[in-house]
Design a protein around this motif. Sequence first.
Motif, PDB file in Angstrom:
ATOM      1  N   VAL A  52       0.866  -1.176   0.000  1.00 41.77           N
ATOM      2  CA  VAL A  52       0.000   0.000   0.000  1.00 41.77           C
ATOM      3  C   VAL A  52       0.903   1.226   0.000  1.00 41.77           C
ATOM      4  O   VAL A  52       1.909   1.271   0.718  1.00 41.77           O
ATOM      5  CB  VAL A  52      -0.924   0.022   1.240  1.00 41.77           C
ATOM      6  N   ALA A  53       0.566   2.219  -0.813  1.00 39.75           N
ATOM      7  CA  ALA A  53       1.282   3.488  -0.822  1.00 39.75           C
ATOM      8  C   ALA A  53       0.366   4.569  -0.283  1.00 39.75           C
ATOM      9  O   ALA A  53      -0.858   4.520  -0.464  1.00 39.75           O
ATOM     10  CB  ALA A  53       1.749   3.834  -2.227  1.00 39.75           C
ATOM     11  N   ALA A  54       0.941   5.547   0.400  1.00 41.77           N
ATOM     12  CA  ALA A  54       0.145   6.611   0.999  1.00 41.77           C
ATOM     13  C   ALA A  54       0.954   7.894   1.035  1.00 41.77           C
ATOM     14  O   ALA A  54       2.189   7.882   1.037  1.00 41.77           O
ATOM     15  CB  ALA A  54      -0.291   6.220   2.417  1.00 41.77           C
ATOM     16  N   LEU A  55       0.235   9.016   1.034  1.00 42.16           N
ATOM     17  CA  LEU A  55       0.855  10.322   1.217  1.00 42.16           C
ATOM     18  C   LEU A  55       0.627  10.729   2.663  1.00 42.16           C
ATOM     19  O   LEU A  55      -0.509  10.798   3.132  1.00 42.16           O
ATOM     20  CB  LEU A  55       0.224  11.341   0.266  1.00 42.16           C
ATOM     21  N   ARG A  56       1.715  10.994   3.387  1.00 43.21           N
ATOM     22  CA  ARG A  56       1.609  11.325   4.810  1.00 43.21           C
ATOM     23  C   ARG A  56       2.155  12.720   5.066  1.00 43.21           C
ATOM     24  O   ARG A  56       3.176  13.125   4.489  1.00 43.21           O
ATOM     25  CB  ARG A  56       2.396  10.340   5.667  1.00 43.21           C
ATOM     26  N   ALA A  57       1.486  13.437   5.955  1.00 39.81           N
ATOM     27  CA  ALA A  57       2.011  14.723   6.398  1.00 39.81           C
ATOM     28  C   ALA A  57       3.243  14.476   7.258  1.00 39.81           C
ATOM     29  O   ALA A  57       3.273  13.560   8.080  1.00 39.81           O
ATOM     30  CB  ALA A  57       0.946  15.474   7.192  1.00 39.81           C
ATOM     31  N   ASP A  58       4.270  15.302   7.061  1.00 38.79           N
ATOM     32  CA  ASP A  58       5.530  15.104   7.780  1.00 38.79           C
ATOM     33  C   ASP A  58       5.921  16.381   8.503  1.00 38.79           C
ATOM     34  O   ASP A  58       7.015  16.915   8.328  1.00 38.79           O
ATOM     35  CB  ASP A  58       6.620  14.674   6.791  1.00 38.79           C
ATOM     36  N   ASP A  63       4.634  17.076   2.892  1.00 38.61           N
ATOM     37  CA  ASP A  63       4.147  15.713   2.694  1.00 38.61           C
ATOM     38  C   ASP A  63       5.264  14.809   2.177  1.00 38.61           C
ATOM     39  O   ASP A  63       6.260  15.272   1.606  1.00 38.61           O
ATOM     40  CB  ASP A  63       2.982  15.703   1.700  1.00 38.61           C
ATOM     41  N   ARG A  64       5.072  13.503   2.359  1.00 35.84           N
ATOM     42  CA  ARG A  64       6.040  12.523   1.858  1.00 35.84           C
ATOM     43  C   ARG A  64       5.304  11.266   1.440  1.00 35.84           C
ATOM     44  O   ARG A  64       4.255  10.925   1.979  1.00 35.84           O
ATOM     45  CB  ARG A  64       7.081  12.188   2.938  1.00 35.84           C
ATOM     46  N   LEU A  65       5.873  10.566   0.462  1.00 41.83           N
ATOM     47  CA  LEU A  65       5.340   9.287   0.007  1.00 41.83           C
ATOM     48  C   LEU A  65       5.898   8.174   0.883  1.00 41.83           C
ATOM     49  O   LEU A  65       7.106   8.113   1.132  1.00 41.83           O
ATOM     50  CB  LEU A  65       5.751   9.019  -1.448  1.00 41.83           C
ATOM     51  N   VAL A  66       5.011   7.300   1.340  1.00 42.31           N
ATOM     52  CA  VAL A  66       5.413   6.168   2.165  1.00 42.31           C
ATOM     53  C   VAL A  66       4.785   4.898   1.593  1.00 42.31           C
ATOM     54  O   VAL A  66       3.603   4.905   1.221  1.00 42.31           O
ATOM     55  CB  VAL A  66       4.973   6.352   3.635  1.00 42.31           C
ATOM     56  N   ALA A  67       5.555   3.833   1.513  1.00 46.53           N
ATOM     57  CA  ALA A  67       5.042   2.531   1.075  1.00 46.53           C
ATOM     58  C   ALA A  67       5.050   1.566   2.247  1.00 46.53           C
ATOM     59  O   ALA A  67       5.992   1.559   3.051  1.00 46.53           O
ATOM     60  CB  ALA A  67       5.889   1.974  -0.064  1.00 46.53           C
ATOM     61  N   TYR A  68       4.001   0.757   2.354  1.00 47.52           N
ATOM     62  CA  TYR A  68       3.877  -0.266   3.395  1.00 47.52           C
ATOM     63  C   TYR A  68       3.841  -1.627   2.716  1.00 47.52           C
ATOM     64  O   TYR A  68       3.029  -1.851   1.814  1.00 47.52           O
ATOM     65  CB  TYR A  68       2.609  -0.037   4.216  1.00 47.52           C
ATOM     66  N   VAL A  69       4.718  -2.517   3.145  1.00 48.57           N
ATOM     67  CA  VAL A  69       4.914  -3.783   2.446  1.00 48.57           C
ATOM     68  C   VAL A  69       4.777  -4.949   3.414  1.00 48.57           C
ATOM     69  O   VAL A  69       5.330  -4.920   4.516  1.00 48.57           O
ATOM     70  CB  VAL A  69       6.312  -3.822   1.772  1.00 48.57           C
ATOM     71  N   VAL A  70       4.043  -5.974   2.992  1.00 46.37           N
ATOM     72  CA  VAL A  70       3.984  -7.252   3.705  1.00 46.37           C
ATOM     73  C   VAL A  70       4.758  -8.260   2.867  1.00 46.37           C
ATOM     74  O   VAL A  70       4.451  -8.455   1.672  1.00 46.37           O
ATOM     75  CB  VAL A  70       2.534  -7.720   3.908  1.00 46.37           C
ATOM     76  N   GLN A  71       5.779  -8.879   3.464  1.00 47.36           N
ATOM     77  CA  GLN A  71       6.595  -9.838   2.726  1.00 47.36           C
ATOM     78  C   GLN A  71       5.827 -11.125   2.476  1.00 47.36           C
ATOM     79  O   GLN A  71       4.876 -11.455   3.175  1.00 47.36           O
ATOM     80  CB  GLN A  71       7.861 -10.180   3.514  1.00 47.36           C
ATOM     81  N   ARG A  72       6.300 -11.869   1.485  1.00 46.18           N
ATOM     82  CA  ARG A  72       5.736 -13.196   1.250  1.00 46.18           C
ATOM     83  C   ARG A  72       6.100 -14.117   2.408  1.00 46.18           C
ATOM     84  O   ARG A  72       7.122 -13.926   3.051  1.00 46.18           O
ATOM     85  CB  ARG A  72       6.256 -13.791  -0.064  1.00 46.18           C
ATOM     86  N   PRO A  73       5.257 -15.110   2.709  1.00 43.92           N
ATOM     87  CA  PRO A  73       5.545 -16.012   3.833  1.00 43.92           C
ATOM     88  C   PRO A  73       6.923 -16.629   3.714  1.00 43.92           C
ATOM     89  O   PRO A  73       7.384 -16.967   2.612  1.00 43.92           O
ATOM     90  CB  PRO A  73       4.442 -17.072   3.728  1.00 43.92           C
ATOM     91  N   ALA A  74       7.591 -16.763   4.867  1.00 44.83           N
ATOM     92  CA  ALA A  74       8.946 -17.325   4.889  1.00 44.83           C
ATOM     93  C   ALA A  74       8.914 -18.814   4.652  1.00 44.83           C
ATOM     94  O   ALA A  74       7.913 -19.489   4.883  1.00 44.83           O
ATOM     95  CB  ALA A  74       9.606 -17.030   6.236  1.00 44.83           C
ATOM     96  N   ALA A  75      10.030 -19.315   4.163  1.00 46.88           N
ATOM     97  CA  ALA A  75      10.179 -20.762   4.012  1.00 46.88           C
ATOM     98  C   ALA A  75      10.127 -21.403   5.387  1.00 46.88           C
ATOM     99  O   ALA A  75      10.561 -20.812   6.378  1.00 46.88           O
ATOM    100  CB  ALA A  75      11.505 -21.081   3.315  1.00 46.88           C
ATOM    101  N   PRO A  76       9.618 -22.637   5.510  1.00 47.21           N
ATOM    102  CA  PRO A  76       9.383 -23.212   6.827  1.00 47.21           C
ATOM    103  C   PRO A  76      10.624 -23.456   7.651  1.00 47.21           C
ATOM    104  O   PRO A  76      10.587 -23.406   8.859  1.00 47.21           O
ATOM    105  CB  PRO A  76       8.668 -24.532   6.509  1.00 47.21           C
ATOM    106  N   GLU A  77      11.785 -23.693   7.036  1.00 48.86           N
ATOM    107  CA  GLU A  77      12.924 -24.115   7.845  1.00 48.86           C
ATOM    108  C   GLU A  77      13.551 -22.976   8.625  1.00 48.86           C
ATOM    109  O   GLU A  77      13.807 -23.080   9.803  1.00 48.86           O
ATOM    110  CB  GLU A  77      13.992 -24.771   6.968  1.00 48.86           C
ATOM    111  N   ASP A  78      13.816 -21.848   7.942  1.00 46.34           N
ATOM    112  CA  ASP A  78      14.587 -20.845   8.656  1.00 46.34           C
ATOM    113  C   ASP A  78      14.190 -19.419   8.318  1.00 46.34           C
ATOM    114  O   ASP A  78      14.888 -18.494   8.670  1.00 46.34           O
ATOM    115  CB  ASP A  78      16.084 -21.025   8.376  1.00 46.34           C
ATOM    116  N   GLY A  79      13.080 -19.237   7.650  1.00 43.52           N
ATOM    117  CA  GLY A  79      12.609 -17.897   7.408  1.00 43.52           C
ATOM    118  C   GLY A  79      13.179 -17.245   6.177  1.00 43.52           C
ATOM    119  O   GLY A  79      12.803 -16.144   5.829  1.00 43.52           O
ATOM    120  N   ASP A 535      -7.156  -0.194   6.248  1.00 45.54           N
ATOM    121  CA  ASP A 535      -7.439   0.967   7.090  1.00 45.54           C
ATOM    122  C   ASP A 535      -6.251   1.921   6.992  1.00 45.54           C
ATOM    123  O   ASP A 535      -5.289   1.840   7.766  1.00 45.54           O
ATOM    124  CB  ASP A 535      -7.662   0.518   8.532  1.00 45.54           C
ATOM    125  N   ARG A 536      -6.314   2.847   6.052  1.00 51.13           N
ATOM    126  CA  ARG A 536      -5.177   3.740   5.811  1.00 51.13           C
ATOM    127  C   ARG A 536      -4.900   4.657   7.010  1.00 51.13           C
ATOM    128  O   ARG A 536      -3.755   5.041   7.244  1.00 51.13           O
ATOM    129  CB  ARG A 536      -5.421   4.569   4.548  1.00 51.13           C
TER     130      ARG A 536
END
Length: 668
Positions: A52-58, A63-79, A535-536
């Motif tokens: 998700v990308a958003a414009l936030r007051a700083d 204002d500044r551009l901010v990106a929020y990232v959820v990584q792909r699930p880790a491999a089961p052995e060690d992440g 929920d931005r």
Amino acid sequence: MYRTGDLVRWLPGGDLEFLGRLDAQVKLRGFRIELGEIESALARHPRVRKAVAALRADGDRGDRLVAYVVQRPAAPEDGAAAAERPAGMEEHIAQWQGLYDETYGKAPTGGDPTFNIQGWNSSFTGEPIPAAQMREWVEGTVERLLSLPHRRVLEVGCGTGLLLFRVAPHTERYRGTDFSAVALAQVAAELRRHGLDRVELAQGRADDWSGVAPGDFDLVVVNSVVQYFPTVDYLVRVLTAAVAAVAPGGSVFVGDVRSLPLLTAFHTAVELHRSPPSRTVAELRARVERRCADEEELVVDPDLFHALAARLGARAEVQLKRGRAGNELTRFRYDAVLRRDAAAPPAAPEALDWRAAGLSLAALERRLAAAPEAIALSGIPSARLVTETAAVALLADPAWQERTVEELRREVADRAAPAVEPAVEPEDLWQLAARLGYAADLAWSAAGGADGGFDAVLRRRGAAAAPSAPPAQRPAAVAARPWREYANVPLAGNLARRLVPELRRHLAAELPDFMVPSAIVLLDALPLTPAGKVDRAALPAPERPAGDESAYLPPATPLDRLLAEVAAEVLGVERVGMRDNFFALGGHSLLATQLVSRLEGEHGVGVTLQMVFDAADFADLADRIMERGMEEVDGGELAAMLRELDDLSAEEVREHLDGLFEGAEEGA
């Protein structure tokens, strides 16, 4: 029809009132930006699951551009992703090896080479742990080792010989291994001086069991090295091989293991110690959560040893550390023993609940005066963790989030006061038992000690053999789980820190500069509304570097800019100023080795780990690099350079040195 995508209202007087946008387009510094384009570009990266990308007051910076990232699930052995896992593991081990080669290379403080405690520093202050406390730690560990069969001993990770020189004289054969050639060279020199020819040394990693046959040893020691293992699977492989290497009746001693149930309590204690009084509890909580997520050492649930023992046909004992020193070694670590015993231990008697029975040490002494064969106690409040237990509870309390660290400290002190609940110092219980002729086994309660409690079994000496553990820690109570659930993932934080600069490069290749976010925030999950949409309003503000923002000093010279750029990538922060301290920004020993490796290997900058540890800030580090470079210049060259600069002003000297650095960079 107003077709720009703006939402407006036509007022009765004929004016148009601007109300916002119909789409997700935003305007930043004169550019119209479609946030969806940034999100789509991020989603095309193989390591990104959601974005998700958003414009936030700083504040007053606009204002500044901010990106929020959820990584792909880790491999089961060690992440780590499967393709990255081997490289990540090898790099992890190599970094620890480099760190300890440099640490062991320093002259030991004090006059006893067999008591070299270089590198044993407090996580709270960064200062060396006092020698008296380290002696207590060593003596307590040696006492436990000598209580086990020890005719033939293999120590994996012998380091500078803190245990070796004290246990080897009591053995017929002692084999010490370590991955540091520097440490082994020091130990070898002392062995010759002490005439300990029964000791053999070998360089190798903990998973290298070449030259070791099944049943070769009575005792295998793996002390204070588990935290440097890259994954829990690596630990399981090492311990499986260790159990195979001991003869029936022998033991594997795994000492000084960091406790996973106590990880939050540990980082809470450290951050509470370091935080300024004005910091809010919410900010403190966020720092603790980040420290836990970025933990670079392997931290293990005590239940792993019971689960592994059940699989290997052994039995496990888990005990609190001995000692009265109130440091991180006694409060947040434990020892475990895997025994290859033929007979099962006797069952522990029915446990008495410490609080329900209204017990105290004095009341327990009266009970033991009747000389019962055995007594089991559960839920004993530990004096070692009273403060941490109170602090963790308050950090989780929504009503405390806007209050300050100063208020938190006062409340924690009140809750930890002895008058509230008389907690027990474990060492007092051990000594009481010994004085009355009892052997005591102390282990954390079923919650792993996260609630500050421990259990104990006391058996009269000369009665049946001691049990493997108090009831709450017995193998039957431990349900089998995948190994990954018994420990954290040390590689995860490193991979996450690499991901942020990697995503920046990915976006720079796909989008114009003005569309590349100034900050990228990694989240476990995106906040959602009750309707299931993002929920931005709940997206967190990007964390800024620690310290006074108004005191930010930008890099001025090419060397400054290089240090700031590399440090920002290694630390995973937006920017680094020259008045920032590497460790205050979240740096630790492994990240310091990465910083040195990047500066030396990729940019040819002469810097050492010790320089990073000693530098007050990045400006100081730049000065130390300059001084070291000047020391390495030939005397004639240095004299000529000084003559050339002699009549210049300070500003002219700076411009001249800038030119030298730029030329050096172009040449490299």
